[in-house]
Design a protein around this motif. Structure first.
Motif, PDB file in Angstrom:
ATOM      1  N   THR A 334       0.814  -1.209  -0.098  1.00 18.66           N
ATOM      2  CA  THR A 334      -0.074   0.016  -0.087  1.00 18.66           C
ATOM      3  C   THR A 334       0.759   1.355  -0.194  1.00 18.66           C
ATOM      4  OG1 THR A 334      -0.143  -0.225   2.582  1.00 18.66           O
ATOM      5  CG2 THR A 334      -1.927  -1.088   1.117  1.00 18.66           C
ATOM      6  N   ASP A 335       2.278   1.126   0.146  1.00 16.70           N
ATOM      7  CA  ASP A 335       2.976   2.204   0.083  1.00 16.70           C
ATOM      8  C   ASP A 335       4.249   2.112  -0.890  1.00 16.70           C
ATOM      9  OD1 ASP A 335       4.635   4.407   0.948  1.00 16.70           O
ATOM     10  OD2 ASP A 335       4.642   4.242   2.903  1.00 16.70           O
ATOM     11  N   ALA A 336       4.286   2.926  -1.770  1.00 15.68           N
ATOM     12  CA  ALA A 336       5.633   2.467  -2.676  1.00 15.68           C
ATOM     13  C   ALA A 336       7.110   2.706  -1.976  1.00 15.68           C
ATOM     14  CB  ALA A 336       5.352   3.303  -3.819  1.00 15.68           C
ATOM     15  N   ALA A 337       6.801   3.670  -1.191  1.00 18.04           N
ATOM     16  CA  ALA A 337       7.786   4.106  -0.353  1.00 18.04           C
ATOM     17  C   ALA A 337       8.729   2.986   0.631  1.00 18.04           C
ATOM     18  CB  ALA A 337       8.007   5.383   0.452  1.00 18.04           C
ATOM     19  N   ASN A 338       7.748   2.116   1.038  1.00 16.81           N
ATOM     20  CA  ASN A 338       8.147   1.162   1.871  1.00 16.81           C
ATOM     21  C   ASN A 338       7.818  -0.327   1.164  1.00 16.81           C
ATOM     22  OD1 ASN A 338       9.161   2.550   4.359  1.00 16.81           O
ATOM     23  ND2 ASN A 338       6.941   3.361   3.932  1.00 16.81           N
ATOM     24  N   TYR A 339       8.128  -0.546   0.066  1.00 19.29           N
ATOM     25  CA  TYR A 339       7.740  -1.566  -0.803  1.00 19.29           C
ATOM     26  C   TYR A 339       8.612  -2.880  -0.423  1.00 19.29           C
ATOM     27  CZ  TYR A 339       5.842  -3.799  -4.921  1.00 19.29           C
ATOM     28  OH  TYR A 339       5.070  -4.724  -6.076  1.00 19.29           O
ATOM     29  N   SER A 340       7.913  -4.012  -0.560  1.00 20.23           N
ATOM     30  CA  SER A 340       8.217  -5.319  -0.077  1.00 20.23           C
ATOM     31  C   SER A 340       7.832  -6.525  -1.178  1.00 20.23           C
ATOM     32  CB  SER A 340       8.016  -5.687   1.492  1.00 20.23           C
ATOM     33  OG  SER A 340       8.524  -7.277   1.430  1.00 20.23           O
ATOM     34  N   VAL A 341       8.818  -7.089  -1.875  1.00 21.02           N
ATOM     35  CA  VAL A 341       8.100  -8.117  -2.799  1.00 21.02           C
ATOM     36  C   VAL A 341       7.280  -9.315  -2.154  1.00 21.02           C
ATOM     37  CG1 VAL A 341       9.589  -7.385  -4.667  1.00 21.02           C
ATOM     38  CG2 VAL A 341      10.388  -9.148  -2.931  1.00 21.02           C
ATOM     39  N   ASP A 342       7.817  -9.433  -0.734  1.00 18.42           N
ATOM     40  CA  ASP A 342       7.140 -10.248   0.131  1.00 18.42           C
ATOM     41  C   ASP A 342       5.529 -10.132   0.237  1.00 18.42           C
ATOM     42  OD1 ASP A 342       9.747 -11.672   0.639  1.00 18.42           O
ATOM     43  OD2 ASP A 342      10.051 -10.452   2.316  1.00 18.42           O
ATOM     44  N   ASP A 343       5.322  -9.083  -0.145  1.00 17.84           N
ATOM     45  CA  ASP A 343       3.643  -8.830  -0.095  1.00 17.84           C
ATOM     46  C   ASP A 343       2.899  -8.951  -1.368  1.00 17.84           C
ATOM     47  OD1 ASP A 343       3.368  -8.103   2.600  1.00 17.84           O
ATOM     48  OD2 ASP A 343       4.016  -6.131   2.253  1.00 17.84           O
ATOM     49  N   ILE A 344       4.005  -9.481  -2.398  1.00 17.93           N
ATOM     50  CA  ILE A 344       3.200 -10.008  -3.685  1.00 17.93           C
ATOM     51  C   ILE A 344       2.813 -11.315  -3.341  1.00 17.93           C
ATOM     52  CG2 ILE A 344       3.771 -10.469  -6.099  1.00 17.93           C
ATOM     53  CD1 ILE A 344       5.623  -8.253  -6.111  1.00 17.93           C
ATOM     54  N   THR A 345       1.524 -11.590  -3.230  1.00 20.75           N
ATOM     55  CA  THR A 345       0.770 -12.656  -2.771  1.00 20.75           C
ATOM     56  C   THR A 345       0.177 -13.546  -3.760  1.00 20.75           C
ATOM     57  OG1 THR A 345       0.687 -11.593  -0.647  1.00 20.75           O
ATOM     58  CG2 THR A 345      -0.689 -13.576  -0.854  1.00 20.75           C
ATOM     59  N   SER A 346       0.372 -14.838  -3.516  1.00 25.87           N
ATOM     60  CA  SER A 346      -0.174 -15.777  -4.498  1.00 25.87           C
ATOM     61  C   SER A 346      -1.359 -16.211  -3.788  1.00 25.87           C
ATOM     62  CB  SER A 346       0.652 -16.999  -4.918  1.00 25.87           C
ATOM     63  OG  SER A 346       0.175 -17.884  -5.568  1.00 25.87           O
ATOM     64  N   GLY A 347      -2.580 -15.914  -4.842  1.00 23.84           N
ATOM     65  CA  GLY A 347      -3.959 -16.700  -4.184  1.00 23.84           C
ATOM     66  C   GLY A 347      -4.644 -17.109  -5.175  1.00 23.84           C
ATOM     67  N   GLY A 348      -6.155 -17.046  -4.929  1.00 31.09           N
ATOM     68  CA  GLY A 348      -6.875 -17.740  -5.889  1.00 31.09           C
ATOM     69  C   GLY A 348      -7.971 -16.814  -6.536  1.00 31.09           C
ATOM     70  N   HIS A 349      -7.699 -15.462  -6.743  1.00 32.51           N
ATOM     71  CA  HIS A 349      -8.907 -14.751  -7.400  1.00 32.51           C
ATOM     72  C   HIS A 349      -9.222 -14.953  -8.680  1.00 32.51           C
ATOM     73  CE1 HIS A 349      -9.341 -12.839  -3.559  1.00 32.51           C
ATOM     74  NE2 HIS A 349      -8.804 -11.867  -3.554  1.00 32.51           N
ATOM     75  N   PHE A 350      -8.252 -15.829  -9.269  1.00 34.28           N
ATOM     76  CA  PHE A 350      -8.594 -16.070 -10.691  1.00 34.28           C
ATOM     77  C   PHE A 350      -9.899 -17.149 -10.764  1.00 34.28           C
ATOM     78  CE2 PHE A 350      -4.877 -18.610  -9.128  1.00 34.28           C
ATOM     79  CZ  PHE A 350      -5.387 -19.582  -9.045  1.00 34.28           C
ATOM     80  N   HIS A 351     -10.245 -17.741  -9.790  1.00 40.38           N
ATOM     81  CA  HIS A 351     -11.113 -18.930  -9.826  1.00 40.38           C
ATOM     82  C   HIS A 351     -12.588 -18.525  -9.963  1.00 40.38           C
ATOM     83  CE1 HIS A 351     -13.248 -22.572  -8.783  1.00 40.38           C
ATOM     84  NE2 HIS A 351     -12.089 -23.009  -8.677  1.00 40.38           N
ATOM     85  N   GLY A 352     -13.262 -18.723 -11.062  1.00 41.74           N
ATOM     86  CA  GLY A 352     -14.381 -18.043 -11.607  1.00 41.74           C
ATOM     87  C   GLY A 352     -15.871 -18.693 -10.879  1.00 41.74           C
ATOM     88  N   MET A 353     -15.535 -19.410  -9.754  1.00 38.30           N
ATOM     89  CA  MET A 353     -16.823 -20.013  -9.292  1.00 38.30           C
ATOM     90  C   MET A 353     -18.139 -19.075  -8.966  1.00 38.30           C
ATOM     91  SD  MET A 353     -18.346 -22.837  -9.080  1.00 38.30           S
ATOM     92  CE  MET A 353     -17.234 -24.085  -8.829  1.00 38.30           C
ATOM     93  N   PRO A 354     -17.689 -17.889  -8.170  1.00 38.94           N
ATOM     94  CA  PRO A 354     -18.688 -16.921  -8.190  1.00 38.94           C
ATOM     95  C   PRO A 354     -19.531 -16.503  -9.418  1.00 38.94           C
ATOM     96  CG  PRO A 354     -16.762 -16.211  -6.858  1.00 38.94           C
ATOM     97  CD  PRO A 354     -16.331 -17.339  -7.850  1.00 38.94           C
ATOM     98  N   ILE A 355     -18.685 -16.240 -10.557  1.00 35.97           N
ATOM     99  CA  ILE A 355     -19.413 -15.966 -11.845  1.00 35.97           C
ATOM    100  C   ILE A 355     -20.189 -17.597 -12.298  1.00 35.97           C
ATOM    101  CG2 ILE A 355     -19.010 -15.721 -14.249  1.00 35.97           C
ATOM    102  CD1 ILE A 355     -16.333 -14.075 -13.427  1.00 35.97           C
ATOM    103  N   GLY A 356     -19.537 -18.533 -12.122  1.00 39.09           N
ATOM    104  CA  GLY A 356     -20.266 -19.869 -12.539  1.00 39.09           C
ATOM    105  C   GLY A 356     -21.732 -20.078 -12.026  1.00 39.09           C
ATOM    106  N   VAL A 357     -21.626 -19.767 -10.384  1.00 38.41           N
ATOM    107  CA  VAL A 357     -22.963 -20.181  -9.697  1.00 38.41           C
ATOM    108  C   VAL A 357     -24.031 -19.115 -10.247  1.00 38.41           C
ATOM    109  CG1 VAL A 357     -23.795 -19.882  -7.417  1.00 38.41           C
ATOM    110  CG2 VAL A 357     -21.723 -21.166  -7.841  1.00 38.41           C
ATOM    111  N   ASP A 358     -23.662 -17.729 -10.385  1.00 33.36           N
ATOM    112  CA  ASP A 358     -24.815 -16.734 -10.650  1.00 33.36           C
ATOM    113  C   ASP A 358     -25.123 -16.704 -12.162  1.00 33.36           C
ATOM    114  OD1 ASP A 358     -25.679 -15.990  -8.066  1.00 33.36           O
ATOM    115  OD2 ASP A 358     -23.745 -15.008  -7.797  1.00 33.36           O
ATOM    116  N   ALA A 359     -24.050 -17.140 -12.899  1.00 31.89           N
ATOM    117  CA  ALA A 359     -24.521 -17.354 -14.374  1.00 31.89           C
ATOM    118  C   ALA A 359     -25.665 -18.546 -14.663  1.00 31.89           C
ATOM    119  CB  ALA A 359     -23.134 -17.736 -15.269  1.00 31.89           C
ATOM    120  N   TYR A 360     -25.206 -19.539 -13.930  1.00 35.13           N
ATOM    121  CA  TYR A 360     -26.340 -20.595 -13.717  1.00 35.13           C
ATOM    122  C   TYR A 360     -27.581 -20.308 -13.212  1.00 35.13           C
ATOM    123  CZ  TYR A 360     -28.278 -25.416 -13.346  1.00 35.13           C
ATOM    124  OH  TYR A 360     -29.191 -26.184 -13.533  1.00 35.13           O
TER     125      TYR A 360
END
Length: 540
Positions: A334-360
């Motif tokens: 949240t702060d470019a002046a105190n940046y840490s690549v350790d806060d670049i985080t791998s998660g699962g926001h690419f998973h489309g199930m919220p879309i799939g459920v309500d498209a159904y």
């Protein structure tokens, strides 16, 4: 592409709406990136580059490693550009007919908006190039099939990204797909391809925007169609000289499902001025010997109300998705002046199930709406049940050589069945991909594209139902003693007749049905009633 809508500005706050998505996808609205967003992207990208340069041996997934099941593989700084280019080209593996241009444009807008939120470690030029392509009417050729919507819509988004780097294919105005190289030779000022740098290929193809595009456009269609279904309900209550009392507010407050309350209010309001809107059973029995209507009318609020609920839920989900970061990994700094690549985080926001459920949910709604509509068409062609409208709504003066609107009812049956066939819950049928690393995928794009297709078929079902209602009033006016009719329905009936003239002698019906269906899908017929759908005080 000439614009007919207000410009859309993409910023850090994320405020896309379905209306704005349609404005860009369908109407060519111009897009821009807010100055604050450009500054944010530049600052955080520079901070990430500086730390990676200072710590070249530090592994950060997606920045200097392979992807998917190749996540353990380290990529040296001198090969990062090659990594991004190869990622895009190798992932261009979609197949089948090309996705419609509006869907591709919506996908591009949604990806630009997501990257513009500043959490994807990309340079501003990546977002700006997508925007330049949109504003110049450059639409990549995207094969329709091949996405499992986790890890995002990899193949479709890669086909878009390929054009951005000067590869891939572009749609011409005639719908032909030609190489981007040849397109730029013919249109040299359209946009300038870029070379991707660290993380940018992954940022372009790792998201759910293709599924979201299909789903958002399908949802916008279904919003207009649920309003058309309310209008059709009121028209058929009147055409069948039915009872309006089943739509009274005090009745529906006793079973307070939000969608049903709203649907009932819409229909009851639309019936204002109709002779049997709110009369007792004695009066109704004196008119035609009937005191109850079939379920397709009497239970319309209970059947269609849940469909409204499903559409509104889809509206919320598709809007949230349009305002979201669906990249991986995601920058939590949240702060470019105190940046840490350790806060670049791998998660699962690419998973489309919220879309799939309500498209159904949209597919469920379309299936219910189509069947209710079909049943009204079945009744209205039946001379024994259609209140004097005669065989196939031809009136009492019967010509044995004519069939009237008989086969239009068959058409609704075929369309209804087709919609049901699209309603496979494929989001429940996950398959493992990428050597088991991606062991649960959403199939959201498949569900969403079928919801979109179902909405187009449903528009035709409702068009036929509305044409029957207009034909019924035409026949009633010829054969029946006048009764008072609903004032709000009159202009909508007139608008229907402008596209589907009354059937006086047998003629081909297909072309008029198609034209009317286009106007139904655009919302024109419901708008003609002059009624503010959704603005009822009875909604919870």
């Amino acid at each position: 592409m000439p614009s007919t809508s207000a410009p859309v500005v993409l910023g850090l706050e994320g405020d896309l709406t379905l209306e704005r998505i349609e404005a860009v996808a369908l109407n060519g609205a111009q897009v821009s990136l807010a100055k604050a967003a450009k500054a944010h992207l530049s600052a955080f990208r520079a901070a990430a580059e500086a730390e990676i340069a200072a710590k070249p041996d530090k592994r950060v997934y997606g920045l200097n490693t392979g992807f998917g099941s190749n996540f353990r593989d380290y990529v040296s700084p001198e090969n990062l550009k090659k990594l991004q280019r190869n990622l895009i080209l190798s992932h261009c593996a979609g197949v089948g007919p090309l996705a419609p241009a509006p869907v591709v444009r919506a996908t591009m807008l949604l990806r630009a908006a997501s990257l513009g939120l500043g959490r994807s470690v990309v340079r501003p030029i990546v977002v700006q190039t997508l925007i330049d392509m949109l504003n110049s009417g450059v639409t990549p050729a995207v094969p329709r099939y091949g996405s499992v919507s986790a890890s995002g819509d990899l193949a479709p988004l890669s086909h878009i990204a390929a054009v951005l780097i000067g590869e891939g294919r572009v749609l011409t105005p005639s719908g032909e797909a030609i190489s981007t190289v040849h397109y730029l030779k013919a249109n040299p000022g359209a946009f300038t391809p870029i070379e991707l740098e660290m993380k940018e290929g992954l940022a372009l193809n790792n998201g759910c925007q293709y599924a979201n595009a299909w789903g958002a456009l399908a949802t916008a269609n279904m919003r207009r169609l649920i309003e058309a279904a309310a209008l059709a309900t009121a028209m058929h209550v009147q055409a069948m000289r039915g009872m309006g009392r089943p739509f009274r507010a005090d009745l529906h407050k006793l079973r307070a499902h939000a969608g049903s309350i709203t649907m009932a209010a819409w229909v009851f309001d639309l019936l204002e001025g109709y002779a049997f809107r709110d009369v007792n059973t004695d009066e109704k029995f004196a008119y035609d010997g009937q005191i109850q209507d079939p379920y397709n009318l009497r239970c319309a609020a209970q059947a269609l109300g849940p469909c409204l609920d499903l559409v509104e839920r889809a509206e919320r989900t598709m809007t949230i998705e349009a305002r979201s970061v669906t990249d991986n990994p995601i920058d939590l700094n949240t702060d470019a002046a105190n940046y840490s690549v350790d806060d670049i985080t791998s998660g699962g926001h690419f998973h489309g199930m919220p879309i799939g459920v309500d498209a159904y949910g949209l597919l469920q709604a379309a299936g219910v709406m189509a069947r209710v509509s079909n049943q009204r068409c079945v009744r209205i062609v039946d001379k024994n049940r259609n209140k004097g409208l005669g065989p196939q709504v031809r009136g009492r003066a019967i010509d044995a050589t004519e069939s009237g609107m008989l086969i239009a009812e068959y058409t609704t049956a075929g369309l209804c069945n087709q919609i049901w066939g699209l309603a496979m819950p494929s989001h429940l049928m996950s398959m493992s991909t990428d050597s088991g690393q991606e062991d649960h995928v959403s199939m959201a794009a498949n569900v969403a594209m079928r919801a979109y297709e179902a909405s187009e078929l449903l528009a035709r079902v409702l068009a036929i139902e509305l044409a029957f209602a207009a034909q019924a009033e035409y026949v009633h006016a010829l054969d029946e003693a006048r009764i008072s009719l609903a004032g709000r329905l009159a202009p909508a009936l007139k608008r229907i007749a402008a596209y589907f003239p009354p059937v006086e002698d047998d003629r081909e019906l297909s072309w008029d049905i198609e034209v009317l269906a286009e106007r139904v899908l655009a919302g024109e017929i419901a708008d003609a009633a002059g009624y503010a759908f959704g603005c009822t005080s009875l909604s919870p």
